[in-house]
Scaffold this active site. Structure first.
Site, mmCIF file in Angstrom:
data_model
loop_
_atom_site.group_PDB
_atom_site.id
_atom_site.type_symbol
_atom_site.label_atom_id
_atom_site.label_comp_id
_atom_site.label_asym_id
_atom_site.label_seq_id
_atom_site.Cartn_x
_atom_site.Cartn_y
_atom_site.Cartn_z
ATOM 1 N N SER A 114 0.807 -1.218 0.000
ATOM 2 C CA SER A 114 0.000 0.000 0.000
ATOM 3 C C SER A 114 0.839 1.266 0.000
ATOM 4 O O SER A 114 0.525 2.215 -0.698
ATOM 5 C CB SER A 114 -0.919 0.014 1.222
ATOM 6 O OG SER A 114 -0.153 -0.048 2.408
ATOM 7 N N CYS A 115 1.918 1.297 0.782
ATOM 8 C CA CYS A 115 2.615 2.572 0.949
ATOM 9 C C CYS A 115 3.981 2.599 0.312
ATOM 10 O O CYS A 115 4.585 3.655 0.197
ATOM 11 C CB CYS A 115 2.763 2.913 2.425
ATOM 12 S SG CYS A 115 3.990 1.917 3.296
ATOM 13 N N GLY A 116 4.526 1.469 -0.098
ATOM 14 C CA GLY A 116 5.844 1.485 -0.696
ATOM 15 C C GLY A 116 6.921 1.700 0.340
ATOM 16 O O GLY A 116 6.766 1.364 1.502
#
Length: 287
Positions: A114-116
């Protein structure tokens, strides 16, 4: 090897009627990336194009810039205690003489779908490691990139039409690379939008296609700082997203000369940076 999709039993409720049925879900598995045998990062990804993903990840980290800097990428055998191969661990070997930077101490190397990447120090990290400036003209023989808003507006439908796995699961992000004339060059899907971009960039590296100096990167979702970073590191001049950018993505775009377009939906869009590449006067005249 892990599959792109898996089947699971689901209870379906429609208009008060209850039934059971199999449902197709996107697969999500961890991938450990090793650099010259040493663990570097773990990302949650959709299996497939793992070598390109690893190569693209290392482009965004400033480790790789050309195909001749890469010796090979292999799956690691014996990735489990019983010696079986999970195909969830890859080892990237740099070509002889290519320096191995000490990047493991500068950031948190765990990434999620989701956020890297988390823990990037600042915009300075991108400015100091970028191999190429954002360059429209390459050797100077071509005019600067200039895009009609109508061309940009047509790209999300082309992206959506090419999302084969999304049609079956509804659970994948996509990243697509287009020419300045709107021709689709490549598209990758993944549970993580940053992985989809890495797969695109990694394939370009393997094919000797970097820098991607006259291309448009389109992502299905928001434009985070990390996606802007990946565009800059690959020499991509235009990043467009169907959703919102983050403030840090806008700051990075403004500082590096990246054209950043958000909320690209229908015939509307917001241009947050690099507006010199968009034919704004023509658009205003037509309006």
């Amino acid at each position: 090897m892990g599959r792109v999709t898996e089947r699971r039993r689901v209870i379906r409720i429609r208009d008060g009627a209850v039934s059971t049925r199999p449902d197709t879900l996107v697969a999500e598995e961890p991938l450990e990336i090793r650099l010259n045998g040493k663990p570097l990062a773990i990302t949650m990804r959709t299996p497939g194009d793992d070598f390109a993903l690893a190569a693209g990840f290392l482009v965004s980290e400033g480790v790789l810039g050309t195909a001749d800097e890469l010796q090979n990428i292999v799956y690691c055998a014996g990735a489990t205690q019983d010696g079986s191969n999970t195909y969830n661990v890859v080892d990237v070997k740099l070509a002889p003489g290519v320096a191995v930077p000490d990047i493991t101490l500068e950031r948190n190397v765990y990434t999620t779908s989701s956020c890297g990447l988390c823990g990037k120090a600042s915009l300075d990290a991108v400015r100091t490691t970028a191999r190429w400036p954002i360059d429209d003209t390459g050797d100077g023989s071509a005019p600067p990139v200039r895009l009609e808003p109508e061309l940009l507006a047509s790209l999300p439908d082309r992206l959506r039409a090419a999302q084969r796995v999304f049609d079956r699961t509804g659970g994948l992000h996509a990243a697509a690379l287009f020419t300045e004339d709107g021709e689709l060059l490549d598209i990758r899907e993944d549970v993580g939008r940053h992985n989809a971009v890495d797969k695109l960039v990694g394939r370009a590296l393997q094919n000797g296609g970097l820098p991607l100096s006259r291309t448009i990167l389109l992502v299905s979702g928001r434009a985070s700082f990390e996606l802007a970073q990946k565009a800059v590191m690959a020499g991509i001049p235009v990043l467009a997203a169907v959703s919102a950018p983050s403030s840090l993505a806008v700051d990075l775009a403004a500082e590096t000369g990246l054209t950043l377009v958000g909320f690209l939906r229908g015939d509307s869009m917001n241009v947050y940076a690099g507006e010199h590449r968009i034919a704004l006067r023509a658009a205003a005249a037509q309006g």
